[in-house]
Scaffold this motif. Structure first.
Motif, short mmCIF file in Angstrom:
data_model
loop_
_atom_site.label_atom_id
_atom_site.label_comp_id
_atom_site.label_asym_id
_atom_site.label_seq_id
_atom_site.Cartn_x
_atom_site.Cartn_y
_atom_site.Cartn_z
N MET A 33 0.78 -1.18 -0.03
CA MET A 33 0.10 -0.12 -0.06
C MET A 33 1.09 1.12 0.07
O MET A 33 1.77 1.09 0.81
CB MET A 33 -0.89 -0.04 1.29
CG MET A 33 -1.50 -1.06 1.66
SD MET A 33 -2.90 -1.61 0.21
CE MET A 33 -4.04 -0.33 0.67
N VAL A 35 0.56 5.57 -0.02
CA VAL A 35 -0.41 6.81 -0.13
C VAL A 35 0.54 7.99 0.07
O VAL A 35 1.41 8.13 0.68
CB VAL A 35 -1.17 6.81 1.49
CG1 VAL A 35 -2.23 8.04 1.26
CG2 VAL A 35 -2.03 5.31 1.26
N ASN A 121 -0.25 -4.23 3.59
CA ASN A 121 -1.68 -4.61 3.86
C ASN A 121 -2.02 -5.69 4.78
O ASN A 121 -1.40 -6.90 4.81
CB ASN A 121 -2.44 -4.95 2.52
CG ASN A 121 -3.90 -5.05 2.62
OD1 ASN A 121 -4.41 -5.04 3.71
ND2 ASN A 121 -4.51 -4.86 1.54
N ASP A 138 -8.66 -7.87 10.18
CA ASP A 138 -9.84 -6.56 9.84
C ASP A 138 -9.65 -5.48 10.89
O ASP A 138 -9.54 -4.23 10.51
CB ASP A 138 -11.21 -7.17 9.99
CG ASP A 138 -11.40 -8.13 8.88
OD1 ASP A 138 -10.68 -8.16 7.88
OD2 ASP A 138 -12.35 -8.90 8.94
N SER A 141 -6.45 -3.52 9.86
CA SER A 141 -6.73 -2.99 8.51
C SER A 141 -7.65 -1.66 8.96
O SER A 141 -7.28 -0.52 8.17
CB SER A 141 -7.64 -3.69 7.67
OG SER A 141 -6.92 -4.70 7.12
N LEU A 142 -8.38 -1.62 9.78
CA LEU A 142 -9.32 -0.44 10.08
C LEU A 142 -8.35 0.62 10.70
O LEU A 142 -8.59 1.78 10.57
CB LEU A 142 -10.58 -1.04 10.86
CG LEU A 142 -11.50 0.18 11.32
CD1 LEU A 142 -11.99 0.69 9.96
CD2 LEU A 142 -12.57 -0.59 12.17
N PHE A 144 -5.30 0.75 10.62
CA PHE A 144 -4.31 1.87 9.37
C PHE A 144 -4.94 2.61 8.69
O PHE A 144 -4.53 3.50 8.33
CB PHE A 144 -3.71 0.42 8.54
CG PHE A 144 -2.40 -0.19 9.13
CD1 PHE A 144 -2.28 -0.60 10.58
CD2 PHE A 144 -1.26 -0.55 8.31
CE1 PHE A 144 -1.26 -1.30 11.03
CE2 PHE A 144 -0.17 -0.84 9.14
CZ PHE A 144 -0.22 -1.35 10.27
N SER A 145 -6.12 2.28 8.30
CA SER A 145 -6.78 3.12 7.27
C SER A 145 -7.27 4.49 8.31
O SER A 145 -7.12 5.64 7.55
CB SER A 145 -8.47 2.57 7.07
OG SER A 145 -8.08 1.35 6.29
N ASN A 146 -7.67 4.20 9.45
CA ASN A 146 -7.79 5.57 10.20
C ASN A 146 -6.46 6.38 10.45
O ASN A 146 -6.65 7.62 10.40
CB ASN A 146 -8.25 5.17 11.52
CG ASN A 146 -9.72 4.55 11.67
OD1 ASN A 146 -10.48 4.87 10.77
ND2 ASN A 146 -10.28 3.96 12.71
N ILE A 148 -3.85 6.54 8.43
CA ILE A 148 -3.60 7.24 7.13
C ILE A 148 -4.52 8.61 6.89
O ILE A 148 -4.10 9.33 6.43
CB ILE A 148 -3.69 6.00 5.94
CG1 ILE A 148 -2.57 5.01 6.08
CG2 ILE A 148 -3.53 6.67 4.42
CD1 ILE A 148 -1.32 5.47 6.30
N GLU A 149 -5.73 8.12 7.05
CA GLU A 149 -6.95 9.24 6.89
C GLU A 149 -6.44 10.59 7.85
O GLU A 149 -6.51 11.59 7.30
CB GLU A 149 -8.45 8.93 7.24
CG GLU A 149 -9.12 9.72 6.74
CD GLU A 149 -10.65 8.92 6.77
OE1 GLU A 149 -10.73 7.72 6.97
OE2 GLU A 149 -11.53 9.90 7.43
#
Lengths: 153, 148
Positions: A33, A35, A121, A138, A141-142, A144-146, A148-149
């Protein structure tokens, strides 16, 4: 077309719909991944550190990627190692072979004046060691998404 | 037709199985295995960068596990090549070997090199990962053998 042939083709369609997609979803190319950050490298790293705290991770260490292998390290390639002890404990208890993913890390690079955040990932762990880490992956992953956001907004 | 379908399923299962991670049971105890693997990797030109004692870190936080260590290592030229050509691949650096205890036995585990090869972006990178795989898998097998 005979009934037998139709039935066989139906099985093939079912197979293509339900067996192939999960395999394709875990395609290796989607595991790395990247970004782009709108900020400079230092600001991006500072944002990551703050976001780790917000998401219940503890920063373990920050280092240059090539620390320890060369004296002329490149400060444009950095790694941040971090951990949520409860999640790491659960992961190791469930699957000893998870070591290649530990500790959690984000790599921050500055190339051609652009700053990028790279990570593996967490679904990669599922692909490598099997489905019994699904919930944990999962959850990570969530997180990590938070992170990065928060870091890039 | 059904044979063709069966063959296809078998191929898919084989592809999945091929991506397994190399894990070897050591015939040495934990300290000797740790010492052996570092000596062998150093002998192959890899610099040992750091040892992450996950068991100690987790223990301090109140989570008790058996000994679980990750040895990080690498070669300067490999790092430089990846930084220059494929910065995204730095997520796999430094390279690592995991050494852990389970039910009184010691195990060595490599990285998932075959899956990493699938992510390679060019032939040079494929060759580099192949070299890592050869070096590291042979190292963990060597470290698993009796020290004396």
């Amino acid at each position: 077309m005979s009934y037998r042939s139709v039935r066989l083709h139906s099985w093939i369609v079912v197979f293509l719909l339900f067996v192939i997609p999960p395999t394709a979803a875990a395609a290796p190319s989607s595991m790395l991944m990247t970004v782009e950050s709108p900020y400079g490298i230092e600001k991006t790293i500072a944002n990551i550190k703050q976001s780790l705290v917000n998401n219940n991770f503890r920063l373990l260490r920050e280092q240059n990627v090539d620390d320890g292998v060369t004296e002329s390290v490149d400060p444009n390639f950095r790694i941040l190692y971090f951990c949520n002890f409860a999640l790491a404990y659960k992961a190791i208890q469930n699957e000893k072979r998870i070591g290649f993913m530990l500790p959690c890390r984000l790599t921050v690079t500055k190339v051609n004046n652009k700053v990028f955040i790279h990570y593996l990932n967490p679904a990669f762990a599922k692909q490598m060691v099997g489905g019994h880490l699904d919930d944990l992956c999962d959850q990570i992953s969530l997180a990590f998404s938070n992170i990065i956001e928060e870091v890039t907004m | 037709m059904s044979r063709l379908l069966l063959a296809f399923i078998v191929c898919l299962l084989c592809m999945t199985a091929c991506r397994e991670i190399e894990v070897t049971r050591s015939e040495n105890d934990f300290p000797d295995t740790m010492s052996q693997i570092q000596t062998i990797l150093s002998g192959k030109g890899y610099s040992i960068i750091r040892i992450q004692a996950l068991d100690q870190g987790l223990g301090k936080a109140g989570y008790k596990i058996n000994r679980y260590r990750i040895i990080f290592f690498g070669k300067a030229n490999d790092f430089k090549a990846i930084q220059d050509r494929h910065p995204g691949f730095t997520v796999f650096l430094p390279l690592s070997v995991t050494v852990y205890e389970d039910n009184g036995k010691t195990y060595l585990q490599s990285m998932p090199f075959e899956a990493m090869q699938d992510m390679a972006l060019d032939q040079k990178q494929v060759e580099m990962i192949s070299r890592w795989r050869t070096d590291i898998v042979s190292s963990i097998h060597q470290a698993a053998k009796p020290a004396f």
